[in-house]
Design an enzyme around this catalytic site. Structure first.
Site, PDB file in Angstrom:
ATOM      1  N   GLU A 194       0.821  -1.219   0.000  1.00 15.57           N
ATOM      2  CA  GLU A 194       0.000   0.000   0.000  1.00 15.57           C
ATOM      3  C   GLU A 194       0.856   1.271   0.000  1.00 15.57           C
ATOM      4  O   GLU A 194       0.548   2.242   0.691  1.00 15.57           O
ATOM      5  CB  GLU A 194      -0.964  -0.010   1.189  1.00 15.57           C
ATOM      6  N   GLU A 263      -6.845  -7.658  -0.952  1.00 16.75           N
ATOM      7  CA  GLU A 263      -7.503  -7.503   0.346  1.00 16.75           C
ATOM      8  C   GLU A 263      -8.964  -7.132   0.139  1.00 16.75           C
ATOM      9  O   GLU A 263      -9.296  -5.967  -0.095  1.00 16.75           O
ATOM     10  CB  GLU A 263      -6.821  -6.436   1.210  1.00 16.75           C
TER      11      GLU A 263
END
EC number: 3.2.1.23
Length: 729
Positions: A194, A263
């Protein structure tokens, strides 16, 4: 039927095919084998020559025990998963620079081999930054003090340590034969995590760092593809992937890469002081089906089993010890129904359509105002369809292929043969099972009080206030700040007690003057900083001010971790004196890392036997309590009810259960409809009640009799309310 391609479109496709071939060749070279056992094309991962729709679930090995791993993995397989995904936790594996640990809950090789034994694949997210609501984002604290280091940027000292750890993990996996081309289960790796959102605020070193990380990872020759999640500019051959509650909007940065969702958030984490999040399974299934119908081929549930932030592994700060995450398998290892069962049925429906889904792109047909049909047709005539109703309130009847279908609001029906609707995301057939806590053990307590008015031989003195982490290196949550102030004859003439003001970067603080407690203050998840303001009684002459600063997990999100602070940074002032206000910030302060009980090892059987314990300490702050108990009969999971206590830590037979805190959840908990876009503040419970009451004690930590429970209570609480319970559904 799709329209015939224009000449320009046909040319574009030829370019895409050529580019895909070049990337495939690059990938094969990068993995270090002649014919990569795992590769990819625009539709999916390709394993041993076969395109796959892969359903995955996150199970983090340190958040459960080795004894729990086989059962968790089997339940994931029974739920229809193909892959187990896990981070690799750097600070767990290298707690001291150059000293590695791969045992017990950190036995990564054992975990991966158990997944292999179950017949599943592994997605290994090496990072080594993990976020994950994990302490310091998975970074070891010693890294903060490497000379010249700057985290997650184009910085030599940081990159050297990161590369060393990544290469160690890759080498370990290779030596154990754990990559797919070696006959192992690992089909994919991840570097960084991320980082994309950090690039815009990361300065000139951000993009070069991201490119370096990708190239460094590829050079390790894992033999499997690498991914970078939330990294839109991930360079070839690395695949950029999506994280979020929904990812149907997502497309990879090149049209020869597959669409992957690393995710899919099954719920959300709980923080001390926050409500407990829940995500309706109807919406989660809807989100997954939306992604698959748009051409997605890899979905990972984050989390499939959340587990527990044992010890001091919780990040945040203020992340709770429970990492249940409203996952399909709950914190204790039990099935959460109907979530687990409904997703299992979704997976069965997707798998029925898999051969068609990986062989064609969908065509889209409008079948109503809010309704669409996504149709996949293979060259052999096979057909699969997804019928979608995006309206949040209204169920509809639609016609498709000459037949009528009922579509509830905010739902998708899956037709693996374009005829029979075998699954609808909003039609839940699995019964709801409500877990129960059954108290079985009460305790007989003994107590030992911390001496708040003495300093050990390890204490040291410095001029001015010092940041906490630089003193503790996170070896303890606690740091004592002690100073002396001289009160003159005229300072107290008004008869009013002086006012002490202390500013802290967080996270919790207790104040003692001349050995007497003057209360505590603490921050919260949204703002860890805090200020103490209180009247304190002083006498003429020398007065001792002792401040106990406590950390509640280190931050886990961001880039420049080297700049983050904890503890009393000041100013510290004493006012309401006839002589005015005294600024104590720059005078001499004495520091002591940790509590006396920690040094004595009171949480262990040996250490707890080395001191004299008295009767129950009741509501006294900074008190250790111990009790012995027998394990409950049977094999049901076990938990401690700490709702009557204040704040502190727990150990059972020397195993660190974690932090506990009877912190009531603020905010509102309204109604919860599955329909409509989900976010982390929707569908919460426990508002006005404790964020966490029950604390998981793994069965493998218990013996039949004579188990030692040790509680460190910081604020004071009611020991009579503490009990041990079994959890059943």
């Amino acid at each position: 039927m799709a329209p015939a391609p224009t000449p320009a479109a046909a040319a574009g496709r030829r370019v895409a095919v050529l580019a895909a071939a070049l990337v495939a060749a690059s990938l094969a070279a990068s993995v270090g084998v002649a014919n990569a056992a795992v590769s990819y094309d625009r539709r999916s991962l390709v394993i041993n020559g076969r395109r796959r729709i892969l359903l995955s679930g996150s199970i983090h090995y340190p958040r459960s025990t080795p004894e729990m791993w086989p059962g968790l993995i089997q339940k994931a397989k029974d739920g229809g998963l193909d892959v187990i995904q896990t981070y690799v936790f750097w600070n767990g594996h290298e707690p001291v620079q150059g000293q590695y640990y791969f045992s017990d809950r950190y036995d990564l090789v054992r975990f991966v081999k158990l997944v292999k034994q179950a017949g599943l694949y592994v997605h290994l997210r090496i990072g080594p930054y993990v976020c994950a609501e994990w302490n310091f984002g998975g970074f070891p604290v010693w890294l903060k003090y490497v000379p010249g280091v700057s985290f997650r940027t184009d910085n030599g000292p940081f990159k050297a340590e990161m590369q060393k750890f990544v290469e160690k993990i890759v080498s370990m996996m290779k030596s154990e034969g754990l990559f797919e081309w070696q006959g192992g289960p690992i089909i994919m790796s991840q570097v960084e995590n991320e980082f994309g959102p950090m690039e815009s605020v990361g300065g000139s070193g951000a993009k070069p760092y991201a490119n370096w990380a990708a190239k460094m990872a590829v050079r390790t020759n894992t033999g499997v593809p690498w991914v970078m999640c939330k990294q839109d500019d991930a360079p070839d051959p690395v695949i950029n992937t999506c994280n979020g509650f929904y990812c149907d909007y997502f497309s990879p940065n090149k049209n020869y890469k597959p669409s992957m969702w690393t995710e899919a958030w099954t719920g959300w984490f709980t923080s001390f002081g926050g409500g407990v999040p829940h995500r309706p399974v109807e919406d989660l299934a809807f989100a997954v089906a939306r992604f698959i119908q748009k051409g997605g081929s890899f979905v990972n549930y984050y989390m499939y089993h959340g587990g527990t932030n044992f010890g001091r592994t919780a990040g945040g700060p203020f992340i709770a010890t429970s990492y249940d995450y409203d996952a399909p398998i709950d914190e204790f290892g039990l099935l959460r129904q109907p979530k687990w069962g409904h997703l299992r049925d979704l997976h069965r429906a997707i798998k029925q359509a898999e051969p068609v889904l990986v062989s064609a792109d969908p065509t889209i047909e409008s079948i109503g105002s809010y309704e669409k049909a996504y149709v996949f047709k293979a060259k052999n005539g096979a057909c699969a369809a997804f019928l979608s109703n995006y309206h949040m309130n209204t169920a509809v009847k639609v016609r498709f292929n000459g037949q009528q279908y009922n579509l509830p609001a905010w739902s998708i029906s899956i037709l693996p043969d374009c005829k029979t609707a075998v699954f609808n995301t909003a039609t839940v057939k699995e019964p709801t099972l409500m877990p129960k806590m059954n108290p079985v053990v009460r305790f007989a307590w003994q107590s030992y009080s911390e001496d708040t008015n003495s300093l050990s031989d390890s204490a040291f003195t410095k001029d001015g206030l010092v940041e906490q982490l630089s003193m503790t290196w996170d070896k303890s949550d606690y740091l004592w700040y002690t100073t002396y102030v001289n009160i003159g004859t005229n300072d107290l003439r008004s008869g009013q007690s002086p006012q002490l003001t202390v500013y802290s970067a967080g996270h919790s603080m207790q104040v003692f003057v001349n050995g007497k407690s003057y209360g505590s203050v603490y921050g919260g998840y949204d703002n860890p900083k805090l200020t103490y303001n209180g009247r304190v009684k002083m006498w003429q002459g020398s007065n001792k001010i002792s401040i106990l600063s406590s950390a509640v997990g280190l931050p886990n999100v961001g880039n420049h971790f080297e700049n983050w602070n904890v503890g009393v940074l000041g100013p510290v002032t004493l006012s309401s004196l006839n002589g005015g206000t005294k600024d104590l910030s720059h005078q001499k302060w004495t520091y002591q890392v940790g509590l006396k009980g920690e040094t004595l090892g009171l949480h262990t059987v040996t250490g707890s036997s080395a001191v004299e314990w008295g009767g129950p300490g009741g509501y006294q702050p900074l008190t250790w309590h111990k009790a012995f108990f027998n394990a409950p009969a049977g094999n049901d999971p076990v938990a401690l009810d700490m709702g009557s206590m204040g704040k502190g830590q727990l150990w059972v037979n020397g195993h660190h259960v974690g932090r506990y805190w009877s912190y009531k959840a603020s905010g509102g908990c309204g109604g919860c409809s599955y329909a409509g876009t989900y976010h982390e503040d929707k569908c919460r419970s426990n508002c006005g009640d404790l964020s966490q009451r029950w604390y998981h004690v793994p069965r493998s930590w218990l013996k039949p009799g004579g188990n030692l429970l040790v509680v460190l209570e910081e604020y004071g609480g009611d020991l009579a309310g503490v009990s041990l319970a079994t959890r059943t559904t």
